[in-house]
Scaffold this motif. Structure first.
Motif, short mmCIF file in Angstrom:
data_model
loop_
_atom_site.label_atom_id
_atom_site.label_comp_id
_atom_site.label_asym_id
_atom_site.label_seq_id
_atom_site.Cartn_x
_atom_site.Cartn_y
_atom_site.Cartn_z
N ILE A 17 8.14 -17.62 22.19
CA ILE A 17 8.82 -16.34 22.48
C ILE A 17 8.94 -16.18 24.00
CG2 ILE A 17 8.22 -15.28 20.29
CD1 ILE A 17 5.96 -13.76 21.84
N GLY A 22 1.07 -13.41 25.85
CA GLY A 22 -0.24 -14.02 25.79
C GLY A 22 -0.25 -15.23 24.87
N ILE A 23 0.49 -15.12 23.78
CA ILE A 23 0.50 -16.18 22.79
C ILE A 23 1.12 -17.47 23.35
CG2 ILE A 23 2.75 -15.73 21.71
CD1 ILE A 23 1.40 -15.93 19.03
N TRP A 219 -2.78 -6.35 23.76
CA TRP A 219 -3.42 -7.11 22.68
C TRP A 219 -4.70 -7.74 23.20
CZ3 TRP A 219 -1.11 -9.12 17.76
CH2 TRP A 219 -0.07 -8.28 17.31
N HIS A 224 -4.33 -10.81 25.76
CA HIS A 224 -3.96 -10.36 27.11
C HIS A 224 -5.17 -10.30 28.05
CE1 HIS A 224 -0.15 -8.20 25.40
NE2 HIS A 224 -0.05 -9.52 25.41
N1 PBE Z 1 2.59 -10.82 20.79
C1 PBE Z 1 2.93 -9.55 20.21
C2 PBE Z 1 2.25 -10.50 22.17
C3 PBE Z 1 1.48 -9.30 22.02
C4 PBE Z 1 2.24 -8.56 20.97
C5 PBE Z 1 1.46 -11.35 20.05
C6 PBE Z 1 3.74 -11.65 20.74
C7 PBE Z 1 1.69 -11.59 23.07
O1 PBE Z 1 1.52 -12.71 22.63
O2 PBE Z 1 1.45 -11.32 24.25
#
Ligand code: PBE
Length: 265
Positions: A17, A22-23, A219, A224
């Protein structure tokens, strides 16, 4: 192209993404720690979802960076890959973060933030309605209308005459849902609410600098952590607003492997 080739066509690629999520950092660590022969391809939350939709239509091999709550688990048969090394942490929660001084500057607003918390089913319902074609604002409004008692509890008798509020968030489906709900709740309480969508890094910076009043998009404890550590002294952790979240690598159930360490096989 044989069906076997189609099945393996996208091996070697993890569909990601936004780069600042963070992921994404966790997935770079996973590639390193598990010695994966894979590239993490950045995209957007919406881009990842549409790649997933396309792959599932043709039963193609795909692995994405995934998280819960997310509508994709309601729509498709998916599974998290086991993470024996614990790169993605365990159970995550979502926290509300405020700029320093908010509790003194805007105590009424702050009291609502101290009360706001919901659960993965609530957030999931808003996300799914938005995914099924409602505008995010409409999906949020539907949830608010269906949960009047909860909303009244959150508002707790606060009535503002148009005090300005600035909420920061990131355009992840989960945070689009939550931020639209809280915006409506604060508007019901009489606040004049602005939202601004930025990437994760700039979001933490904005809270630390006081450019936004708060965010409900944090998160923790793992996702995070690096962002919160960086600004620890300049950010107030108000509370957990959702428990039972999760992040990891996600595949359709027709993909036969079950664990991250099987990705190279
Ligand atoms: N996510 C959704 C975000 C936090 C909310 C898991 C994609 C991330 O990875 O930072």
């Amino acid at each position: 192209c044989t069906s076997q080739e189609a099945q393996t066509a996208d091996k070697g690629k993890i569909t990601g993404i936004e780069p600042g999520a963070g992921i994404m950092m966790m997935t770079e660590n996973a590639i390193e720690d598990y010695g994966l022969d894979y590239d993490l391809v950045s995209s957007s939350s919406a881009g990842m979802a549409s790649e997933l939709t396309k792959a599932i239509k043709d039963e193609k091999w795909i692995v994405v960076t995934g998280w819960t709550p997310h509508w994709k688990f309601a729509r498709y048969d998916l599974k998290y890959l086991d993470d024996p090394k614990g790169v993605y942490g365990g159970e995550e929660y979502i926290a509300t973060l405020a700029r320093t001084g908010l509790s003194e500057d805007k105590p009424d607003l702050y009291s609502i933030l101290e009360r706001f918390q919901w659960n993965p089913e609530d957030m999931g319902a808003v996300m799914l309605d938005a995914e099924n074609g409602m505008k995010p604002e409409e999906a949020a409004e539907k949830w608010v209308d269906n949960n009047k008692e909860t909303v009244t509890e959150w508002i707790g008798g606060v009535s503002s005459d148009g005090e300005k509020v600035e909420i920061g968030y990131v355009l992840w489906d989960s945070e689009i849902a939550s931020t639209n709900v809280v915006k409506l709740v604060l508007e019901q309480a009489g606040f004049d609410v602005d939202t601004s969508a930025v990437d994760a890094g700039p979001l933490y910076q904005a809270v630390a600098d006081g450019d936004v009043d708060f965010t409900i998009s944090s998160w923790l404890p793992a996702t995070h952590k690096s962002y919160l550590d960086k600004y620890e002294d300049k950010i107030v952790v108000v509370r957990k607003n959702l428990e039972g979240a999760k992040v990891g690598l996600v595949v359709p159930t027709y993909v036969t492997i079950n664990s991250i360490d099987e990705l190279n096989s």
